[in-house]
Design a protein around this motif. Sequence first.
Motif, PDB file in Angstrom:
ATOM      1  N   VAL A 148       0.835  -1.209   0.000  1.00  0.00           N
ATOM      2  CA  VAL A 148       0.000   0.000   0.000  1.00  0.00           C
ATOM      3  C   VAL A 148       0.864   1.252   0.000  1.00  0.00           C
ATOM      4  O   VAL A 148       0.634   2.191  -0.786  1.00  0.00           O
ATOM      5  N   TYR A 149       1.894   1.286   0.833  1.00  0.00           N
ATOM      6  CA  TYR A 149       2.733   2.481   0.930  1.00  0.00           C
ATOM      7  C   TYR A 149       3.684   2.635  -0.255  1.00  0.00           C
ATOM      8  O   TYR A 149       4.315   3.690  -0.393  1.00  0.00           O
ATOM      9  N   SER A 150       3.769   1.630  -1.113  1.00  0.00           N
ATOM     10  CA  SER A 150       4.540   1.825  -2.340  1.00  0.00           C
ATOM     11  C   SER A 150       3.812   2.752  -3.309  1.00  0.00           C
ATOM     12  O   SER A 150       4.419   3.282  -4.253  1.00  0.00           O
ATOM     13  N   PHE A 151       2.508   2.959  -3.086  1.00  0.00           N
ATOM     14  CA  PHE A 151       1.713   3.892  -3.892  1.00  0.00           C
ATOM     15  C   PHE A 151       1.462   5.201  -3.150  1.00  0.00           C
ATOM     16  O   PHE A 151       0.521   5.918  -3.459  1.00  0.00           O
ATOM     17  N   ASN A 152       2.299   5.478  -2.174  1.00  0.00           N
ATOM     18  CA  ASN A 152       2.152   6.685  -1.359  1.00  0.00           C
ATOM     19  C   ASN A 152       2.789   7.874  -2.067  1.00  0.00           C
ATOM     20  O   ASN A 152       3.925   7.795  -2.548  1.00  0.00           O
ATOM     21  N   ALA A 153       2.077   9.005  -2.108  1.00  0.00           N
ATOM     22  CA  ALA A 153       2.609  10.204  -2.766  1.00  0.00           C
ATOM     23  C   ALA A 153       3.640  10.916  -1.908  1.00  0.00           C
ATOM     24  O   ALA A 153       4.456  11.694  -2.412  1.00  0.00           O
ATOM     25  N   SER A 154       3.625  10.642  -0.598  1.00  0.00           N
ATOM     26  CA  SER A 154       4.548  11.327   0.312  1.00  0.00           C
ATOM     27  C   SER A 154       5.907  10.649   0.307  1.00  0.00           C
ATOM     28  O   SER A 154       6.013   9.430   0.135  1.00  0.00           O
ATOM     29  N   ARG A 155       6.961  11.426   0.504  1.00  0.00           N
ATOM     30  CA  ARG A 155       8.303  10.865   0.623  1.00  0.00           C
ATOM     31  C   ARG A 155       8.488  10.156   1.956  1.00  0.00           C
ATOM     32  O   ARG A 155       9.343   9.277   2.087  1.00  0.00           O
ATOM     33  N   LEU A 156       7.694  10.532   2.952  1.00  0.00           N
ATOM     34  CA  LEU A 156       7.747   9.871   4.251  1.00  0.00           C
ATOM     35  C   LEU A 156       6.964   8.560   4.154  1.00  0.00           C
ATOM     36  O   LEU A 156       5.763   8.568   3.884  1.00  0.00           O
ATOM     37  N   VAL A 157       7.640   7.465   4.374  1.00  0.00           N
ATOM     38  CA  VAL A 157       7.024   6.164   4.124  1.00  0.00           C
ATOM     39  C   VAL A 157       5.970   5.806   5.163  1.00  0.00           C
ATOM     40  O   VAL A 157       5.181   4.881   4.953  1.00  0.00           O
ATOM     41  N   THR A 158       5.938   6.509   6.294  1.00  0.00           N
ATOM     42  CA  THR A 158       4.952   6.197   7.333  1.00  0.00           C
ATOM     43  C   THR A 158       3.806   7.197   7.360  1.00  0.00           C
ATOM     44  O   THR A 158       2.932   7.099   8.219  1.00  0.00           O
ATOM     45  N   VAL A 159       3.804   8.157   6.447  1.00  0.00           N
ATOM     46  CA  VAL A 159       2.751   9.174   6.389  1.00  0.00           C
ATOM     47  C   VAL A 159       2.072   9.087   5.034  1.00  0.00           C
ATOM     48  O   VAL A 159       2.722   9.235   3.995  1.00  0.00           O
ATOM     49  N   TRP A 160       0.750   8.846   5.039  1.00  0.00           N
ATOM     50  CA  TRP A 160       0.028   8.704   3.773  1.00  0.00           C
ATOM     51  C   TRP A 160      -0.236  10.087   3.179  1.00  0.00           C
ATOM     52  O   TRP A 160      -0.832  10.946   3.813  1.00  0.00           O
ATOM     53  N   GLY A 161       0.189  10.281   1.945  1.00  0.00           N
ATOM     54  CA  GLY A 161       0.027  11.574   1.288  1.00  0.00           C
ATOM     55  C   GLY A 161      -0.808  11.512   0.032  1.00  0.00           C
ATOM     56  O   GLY A 161      -0.766  12.434  -0.782  1.00  0.00           O
ATOM     57  N   GLY A 162      -1.553  10.417  -0.160  1.00  0.00           N
ATOM     58  CA  GLY A 162      -2.367  10.261  -1.350  1.00  0.00           C
ATOM     59  C   GLY A 162      -1.805   9.192  -2.272  1.00  0.00           C
ATOM     60  O   GLY A 162      -0.660   8.760  -2.128  1.00  0.00           O
ATOM     61  N   PHE A 163      -2.647   8.782  -3.227  1.00  0.00           N
ATOM     62  CA  PHE A 163      -2.259   7.711  -4.145  1.00  0.00           C
ATOM     63  C   PHE A 163      -1.371   8.260  -5.256  1.00  0.00           C
ATOM     64  O   PHE A 163      -1.666   9.306  -5.851  1.00  0.00           O
ATOM     65  N   SER A 164      -0.284   7.552  -5.539  1.00  0.00           N
ATOM     66  CA  SER A 164       0.625   7.964  -6.603  1.00  0.00           C
ATOM     67  C   SER A 164       1.497   6.778  -7.003  1.00  0.00           C
ATOM     68  O   SER A 164       1.812   5.916  -6.185  1.00  0.00           O
ATOM     69  N   THR A 165       1.863   6.764  -8.274  1.00  0.00           N
ATOM     70  CA  THR A 165       2.784   5.742  -8.779  1.00  0.00           C
ATOM     71  C   THR A 165       4.157   6.335  -9.104  1.00  0.00           C
ATOM     72  O   THR A 165       4.939   5.718  -9.826  1.00  0.00           O
ATOM     73  N   GLN A 166       4.445   7.506  -8.551  1.00  0.00           N
ATOM     74  CA  GLN A 166       5.683   8.203  -8.906  1.00  0.00           C
ATOM     75  C   GLN A 166       6.920   7.437  -8.486  1.00  0.00           C
ATOM     76  O   GLN A 166       7.962   7.528  -9.143  1.00  0.00           O
ATOM     77  N   TRP A 167       6.811   6.654  -7.405  1.00  0.00           N
ATOM     78  CA  TRP A 167       8.004   5.963  -6.906  1.00  0.00           C
ATOM     79  C   TRP A 167       8.378   4.781  -7.790  1.00  0.00           C
ATOM     80  O   TRP A 167       9.522   4.353  -7.788  1.00  0.00           O
ATOM     81  N   TYR A 168       7.430   4.259  -8.548  1.00  0.00           N
ATOM     82  CA  TYR A 168       7.766   3.216  -9.511  1.00  0.00           C
ATOM     83  C   TYR A 168       8.563   3.812 -10.667  1.00  0.00           C
ATOM     84  O   TYR A 168       9.509   3.194 -11.163  1.00  0.00           O
ATOM     85  N   GLY A 169       8.181   5.029 -11.086  1.00  0.00           N
ATOM     86  CA  GLY A 169       8.969   5.713 -12.099  1.00  0.00           C
ATOM     87  C   GLY A 169      10.354   6.056 -11.595  1.00  0.00           C
ATOM     88  O   GLY A 169      11.354   5.900 -12.313  1.00  0.00           O
ATOM     89  N   ALA A 170      10.422   6.511 -10.318  1.00  0.00           N
ATOM     90  CA  ALA A 170      11.727   6.815  -9.723  1.00  0.00           C
ATOM     91  C   ALA A 170      12.578   5.562  -9.586  1.00  0.00           C
ATOM     92  O   ALA A 170      13.806   5.617  -9.725  1.00  0.00           O
ATOM     93  N   LEU A 171      11.919   4.435  -9.335  1.00  0.00           N
ATOM     94  CA  LEU A 171      12.648   3.167  -9.210  1.00  0.00           C
ATOM     95  C   LEU A 171      13.342   2.816 -10.520  1.00  0.00           C
ATOM     96  O   LEU A 171      14.519   2.441 -10.534  1.00  0.00           O
ATOM     97  N   PHE A 172      12.634   2.933 -11.639  1.00  0.00           N
ATOM     98  CA  PHE A 172      13.215   2.571 -12.930  1.00  0.00           C
ATOM     99  C   PHE A 172      14.270   3.571 -13.392  1.00  0.00           C
ATOM    100  O   PHE A 172      15.033   3.281 -14.306  1.00  0.00           O
ATOM    101  N   ARG A 173      14.310   4.735 -12.751  1.00  0.00           N
ATOM    102  CA  ARG A 173      15.368   5.703 -13.054  1.00  0.00           C
ATOM    103  C   ARG A 173      16.553   5.571 -12.109  1.00  0.00           C
ATOM    104  O   ARG A 173      17.572   6.243 -12.290  1.00  0.00           O
ATOM    105  N   ASN A 174      16.435   4.699 -11.099  1.00  0.00           N
ATOM    106  CA  ASN A 174      17.504   4.480 -10.128  1.00  0.00           C
ATOM    107  C   ASN A 174      18.456   3.416 -10.700  1.00  0.00           C
ATOM    108  O   ASN A 174      18.145   2.220 -10.716  1.00  0.00           O
ATOM    109  N   GLU A 175      19.606   3.849 -11.187  1.00  0.00           N
ATOM    110  CA  GLU A 175      20.530   2.935 -11.861  1.00  0.00           C
ATOM    111  C   GLU A 175      21.066   1.857 -10.920  1.00  0.00           C
ATOM    112  O   GLU A 175      21.269   0.712 -11.331  1.00  0.00           O
ATOM    113  N   ALA A 176      21.316   2.231  -9.657  1.00  0.00           N
ATOM    114  CA  ALA A 176      21.870   1.255  -8.709  1.00  0.00           C
ATOM    115  C   ALA A 176      20.898   0.104  -8.490  1.00  0.00           C
ATOM    116  O   ALA A 176      21.286  -1.080  -8.524  1.00  0.00           O
TER     117      ALA A 176
END
Length: 267
Positions: free
Chosen positions: A29-57
């Motif tokens: 559920v928190y993988s779809f969290n819009a907030s950068r704080l993983v313990t605070v819900w900031g709304g639904f978002s898939t931005q971190w999946y995009g950030a994941l695919f841009r993370n070369e490491a």
Amino acid sequence: MRNRLSLFNVTSLVLGFAFLYVPILLLVVYSFNASRLVTVWGGFSTQWYGALFRNEALMDAAWVTVRIALLSASMATVLGTLAALALTRYGRFTGRTLFTGMVYAPMVMPEVITGLSLLLFFVAIGLDRGFWTITLAHTTLTMCFVTVVVQARLLTFDRSLEEAAMDLGAPPLKTFFAVTLPLISPAIVAGFLLAFTLSLDDLVIASFNTGPGATTLPIRIYSQVRLGLSPEVNAASTILISIVTVGVTIATILSKRSLMVSERNAH
């Protein structure tokens, strides 16, 4: 007379499953969290999946993990199938007890002991730790699971089908590839998928046998979690959970289908 489920049994089951799966559900559920704080819900978002695919490491670690899983699962499938054939077709032979114990030892042995033993072995033979040491270690770990799955299918295999093929003039090798292998192929595929998923999410054995340029995704996630939680880690973990779940589900379906086919042939 059937035993009815009591309130205590139901409560125990619910609490047990909740303890196992609620943390995984929260991670997803928190993988779809819009907030950068993983313990605070900031709304639904898939931005971190995009950030994941841009993370070369993380992507490099994922590519290393997939390659290791494919290679180790392939080798484990071949070796596990041969071990299952030896245990089911050749009856009593010298060293059978020792061979059986060596095949099944990684299944019951703690992963810490297995990882440390393999590390000492690789150091003793002078093999540099890296991609191939992890691959060999995962092959050792997963081969026993393939053996169990394939052996279960061979124990219920109708040998009269092979005998009929040989009576018609087929040599033993051709009989194996034309008759035996197609019939046990669901169990072999199930064993491969099980070995693939086990290699994919292994951390303990890989951490003992890793080296420069061979950082797997579980090791990368663990190292990042120690430095601080990141929503990208939640996204990577969710994808890993999904792949493992799909692999185990398909392996289970194929195993059941293989048993159903063997029961149908028996009747």
